[in-house]
Scaffold this motif. Structure first.
Motif, PDB file in Angstrom:
ATOM      1  N   LEU A   1      14.721  10.754  31.973  1.00  0.00           N
ATOM      2  CA  LEU A   1      15.312  10.293  32.822  1.00  0.00           C
ATOM      3  C   LEU A   1      14.406   9.893  34.199  1.00  0.00           C
ATOM      4  CD1 LEU A   1      18.589  12.280  32.432  1.00  0.00           C
ATOM      5  CD2 LEU A   1      18.537   9.900  32.539  1.00  0.00           C
TER       6      LEU A   1
ATOM      7  N   GLU B   1      17.549   8.218  38.434  1.00  0.00           N
ATOM      8  CA  GLU B   1      18.664   8.595  37.629  1.00  0.00           C
ATOM      9  C   GLU B   1      18.847  10.094  37.794  1.00  0.00           C
ATOM     10  OE1 GLU B   1      17.407   5.116  34.265  1.00  0.00           O
ATOM     11  OE2 GLU B   1      16.686   7.229  33.927  1.00  0.00           O
TER      12      GLU B   1
ATOM     13  N   CYS C   1      20.324   5.624  29.220  1.00  0.00           N
ATOM     14  CA  CYS C   1      19.623   5.169  30.541  1.00  0.00           C
ATOM     15  C   CYS C   1      18.074   4.608  30.055  1.00  0.00           C
ATOM     16  CB  CYS C   1      19.278   6.057  31.483  1.00  0.00           C
ATOM     17  SG  CYS C   1      20.933   6.739  32.150  1.00  0.00           S
TER      18      CYS C   1
ATOM     19  N   GLY D   1      18.239   9.719  28.412  1.00  0.00           N
ATOM     20  CA  GLY D   1      16.736   8.974  28.947  1.00  0.00           C
ATOM     21  C   GLY D   1      16.262   8.449  28.086  1.00  0.00           C
TER      22      GLY D   1
END
Length: 309
Positions: A267, A271, A134, A261
């Motif tokens: 993150l 998320e 992410c 993340g």
């Protein structure tokens, strides 16, 4: 019979200058996006691309062209064997250095078609373990996570929108060929991923240093379930005293996808909010946190071991 004696591109003067320039441009993202091609540098990465091609037919080939020094081919029997029947061009060290992203490309460079696939094609295979990046920005970290996912036997790796280009030359080098081993999805919308993965029963696990779930505890509980299912008495295993399996906690042996993340910010709220569980890797020393690549390796192996137990 293997032939390593062939005409060599010895300098960057015409008529070879344009070809060298075309290859070198693939170090830039715009050229890669426009042409759908990328560079694979170094013998191990190129060999993995050639091995993938041996499993494909017709127009599905990955490798477009290869440039290598005759010396690098001669000293690597496996590379020589994989190049048997594959057109390649001999080039000097000077030419390879001009083509590649590194000053020393280890004697071989391949131009390859991009290999990413769609999210749906991944989910159609009923995966049990997926790694999701992410907004991971560093190409070295991205390559490390992809290689860890490959090593742990993950079924796929996904990069959400805002993540680094996995075809960045440094990222490709960091995968050491793992880019050619498992399905890769790029530029994925996060909300679509969560919705569609949830529909096929994948549980979302967020790697979060402040998470309420402890990875060690989850591993202990997974082991306890296995031992009980196989009739192994508690006295025969090294379980923590007063251990109790909590049904509300995630089960590492269940099909899941891990979220990893951004290096600096981790993150984000969206998320974390979309994750069913937030899992922390315990730190026993004085380090403030783990590098995202290291954390991903620990988490993926924990799930892989539970799923294969």
């Amino acid at each position: 019979m293997h032939n390593t004696e062939r005409p060599q591109i010895a300098s960057m003067s015409n008529p070879s200058a344009d070809r060298v320039k075309d290859v070198a441009q693939l170090s830039g993202r715009s050229a890669r996006s426009r042409r759908g091609l990328f560079l694979a540098e170094g013998p191990q990465t190129v060999k993995e691309a050639l091995k993938l091609d041996r499993t494909r037919c017709g127009s599905g080939k990955v490798v477009v062209e290869i440039y290598a020094t005759a010396a690098s081919v001669k000293r690597d029997p496996e590379l020589l064997e994989l190049l048997n029947g594959v057109p390649w061009r001999a080039a000097s060290d000077e030419v390879l250095a001009a083509m590649a992203d590194t000053v020393n490309p280890q004697g071989v460079v391949a131009v390859c078609h991009k290999v990413d696939v769609s999210l749906q094609s991944v989910l159609d295979r009923q995966p049990r373990l997926i790694a999701v990046m992410c907004r991971v920005q560093d190409p070295g970290n991205a390559g490390t996570i992809l290689r860890a996912a490959d090593s742990a036997g993950a079924d796929a790796i996904i990069l959400t929108s805002g993540s680094v280009d996995i075809y960045n030359p440094k990222a490709v080098r960091s995968t050491v060929g793992s880019l050619f081993h498992l399905p890769v999805v790029v530029g994925q919308d996060f909300n679509v991923l969560v919705a569609q993965a949830g529909q096929i029963g994948l549980v979302s696990l967020a790697a979060d240093g402040y998470g309420s779930e402890d990875l060690d505890t989850l591993q202990d509980e997974s082991a306890e379930r296995y031992y009980k299912a196989h009739g192994i008495r508690a006295a025969e295993i090294a379980m923590p005293q007063n251990s109790r399996v909590d049904a509300a906690r995630p089960r590492l042996e269940d099909p899941s996808f891990w979220l990893f993340g951004n290096e600096a910010k981790g993150l984000n709220g969206e998320e974390l909010g979309a994750s069913r569980f937030r899992v922390a890797v315990p730190l026993y020393g004085r380090a403030e946190s783990l590098n995202v690549g290291t954390a991903a390796t620990v988490c993926l192996y924990a799930s892989a071991r539970a799923q294969r137990r």
